[in-house]
Structures are given as structure tokens and as C-alpha cells.
Design an enzyme around this catalytic site. Sequence first.
Site, PDB file in Angstrom:
ATOM      1  CG  HIS A 200      -1.809  -1.169   1.337  1.00 49.88           C
ATOM      2  ND1 HIS A 200      -2.802  -1.434   0.423  1.00 49.88           N
ATOM      3  CD2 HIS A 200      -1.842  -2.175   2.226  1.00 49.88           C
ATOM      4  CE1 HIS A 200      -3.431  -2.549   0.764  1.00 49.88           C
ATOM      5  NE2 HIS A 200      -2.855  -3.023   1.851  1.00 49.88           N
ATOM      6  CG  HIS A 227      -0.479   8.711   1.641  1.00 48.62           C
ATOM      7  ND1 HIS A 227      -1.282   7.592   1.544  1.00 48.62           N
ATOM      8  CD2 HIS A 227      -0.259   8.898   2.964  1.00 48.62           C
ATOM      9  CE1 HIS A 227      -1.542   7.131   2.761  1.00 48.62           C
ATOM     10  NE2 HIS A 227      -0.918   7.906   3.632  1.00 48.62           N
TER      11      HIS A 227
HETATM   12 ZN   LIG Z   1      -0.929   7.991   5.635  1.00 48.62          ZN
END
Ligand SMILES: [Zn+2]
Length: 370
Positions: A200, A227
Amino acid sequence: MKPHAPSLPSVSTALLAGLLAAALLPHARAAEPAVAPPPAPAASAPARVEGTSKDLESQLRDAMGRGDPKTKRLNLLIDGKSSSAGLATTPGAAVPVNPVDSKPPAAAAPRPREPGLVIRPQRPATPSKPPEPHKAIHWSYEGEGAPTNWGKLQPDYATCASGQRQSPIHIEDSEALRGPAEAIQFNYAPSKGTVTNNGHTVEVKVYGENSLTVRGSTYQLVQFHFHHPAEERINGQGYPMVAHFVHRNELGQLAVLAVLLEPGEANPLVHKVWTHMPLDVNDSVRLPPDLIHVGEILPRDQRYYQYMGSLTTPPCTEGVLWLILKQPVSISRDQLRLFGQLYANNARPVQPRHDRPVRDAVLIAPGGRP
Ligand SMILES: [Zn+2]
């Protein structure tokens, strides 16, 4: 934890002992309900027989078929461990040998059921990969596992859809409560760490004395991750990347410090992480001692936004204190590109604010730093 697979030779020799035991030990045992709602409580479920071949399966069936199956119990020794085939149980009711066993019962269902015997084919060994959590659809950032579906993927993700205080959010100065606020006190030191590509994001677990103090509580740094693009939006503007530093206090409450990244000079902390980060999913690398110093990535201007939100990944747990530093720090285009090649998009879209207050903290850090 590695998957356990019973070895064939010990099963075949133990089979004879088991058959003998079956004949000699006719102790009665009440039958389990023919249909038990899976998953059944582990304590009351009989262990299931690990079948390893069609031949073994038919031998076992023969053994169980002789005499009255309602009063029979087949004891086996597999790899030196005692096992037993109880009476009529369901595929979902057995005690899992390891997490891999907890896959949906449907996989074992087509097999004909015999009274008191559940036999599964041996699974191919998967020695290199750690067990994945079992979900019909794994959460992700696209396709069926995309953020809009997270709340439906499994019951404990429900908050992702129903929560009223979710993250990330779009922060606009015009709506923020601008006023005096305490400075965040950072206490970071060179530390050990482990970097993992977890499928992820790239995440660094940090070990050592690292903390921040705000609102009268000290939160220890647990891990940080990235991210791409940034999840936060500030005054309509997005950023190519953000680093989230996840902290936890002694009550288990979370505080996440967000450091926005924008194109510019290479980032020293990112350079260290990228140098060691594994490219294969679920691979981890232990970082050299004292390599990680989170203080390196903090901007000089430490004014911040503060609001209460959630984890931005399932299970989207709420009650997370968000601290978003306003001043971005730089990351080089090469550094951005490398992460983008691994994770083109691992950002959850912004969530409704639902009239939550967002504090625009105007004070600066102690020491007079601008
Ligand atoms: Zn995060």
C-alpha cells in the site's frame, strides 16, 4: 509465521497407528450439529484430518466407514502431534492450523462429505510469502477494492463509509479557526528503523525515543509512510506527495503529523529511505543504526493545521489527531519518480468535513524560528 504442511511419510506410518487406535478406542462422542454456522468457536471444534492424497483420503474413508460412525473417532498422529477426526462437522468449523486456513469455506465445499470426516487437498507450499489477511477483495486504490468500496469490503471497515469524521479533508483558510495555538514540541533523535514495501505504501517502522508533545500529551513515533500524490488539499491546492508520521500516546490515541512534499532539492530523509527500500511487496530491510532522524525532514516554519479525523486506510478508525505542517519541504523529481513507479496513486480522496472545526495555528515554534 510460515505455513505448516504435514509431511507425507509420517502421515502414512501414523495412519496404521491411527487405524489401530480407531479400532481400539470406541469411546462415544456426541455428534456436532450437521450444519454449524461458520466460523464456529475454536474451542469446541474438532481438529480436521489433513489429507495429503486421494489414496489417503479413500483409506481414511474406509476406516471411518467400518462399524458405526456415530460412535467412532479416528485418532491420527501427524508429525508427532495427535489429531482426531470427530463426527460430522463442517468445513468452516475446523481449527485453522495457520492463518492461511481461514480462507472462505466455499473452497472446500464441493468435496463430498462423509460422516465424521473432512478432508482437504494439500495446498501447494508458499514458503516465501507471509500469510495475507483473508478478504474476498483486498482494499486498494483502484478497481473493486477502491476507496469508495472500502466500507463494504468487510464489516470492520464500515466506518470508512459511515464515519462522520474521516480523513483526509480539504482545508481552506477561509473556514479554519485562526487563532493562537501552542507550538508542537518535537523530540526526535537518530534511531533504528525497518523499511517495508507493504503493498500500500513504503513504511518505516522507527525504534527509539522519538515523540511529539501537543495538547498536554506526548505521542511516541511508531512509523512513517508516504502517499503519492498527497492526500491533503490546502486552499484548493494539491501536492505531489506527503509523509505521514504516526504517533501514539500512552492511552493508545493516535496523532499523525503530515509533512507535505513539493518538487525541489533532494530530500535527505527520503534519500535514506529510498536507498534501502525493498522493491518487492512485503519485503523488509533493516536500516543501519541511527540512520533515521525524523527531525531532518521538518520545515523551519512549523505552523500547522489541526483537526480530528481518521486513519486514511481501512479500517478508517476515527479519533486521530491530525497535525498538518503548512510549509512544504522539498523532494527531488527523481525521488518522486521512483516512488511513483511503485505507487502511481496511493491517496484516499478527500472526505466530507461535516462542519468539523479546523484550527489554523498561528504560533511559531519556540526559539523564534520564523
Ligand atoms: Zn498515511
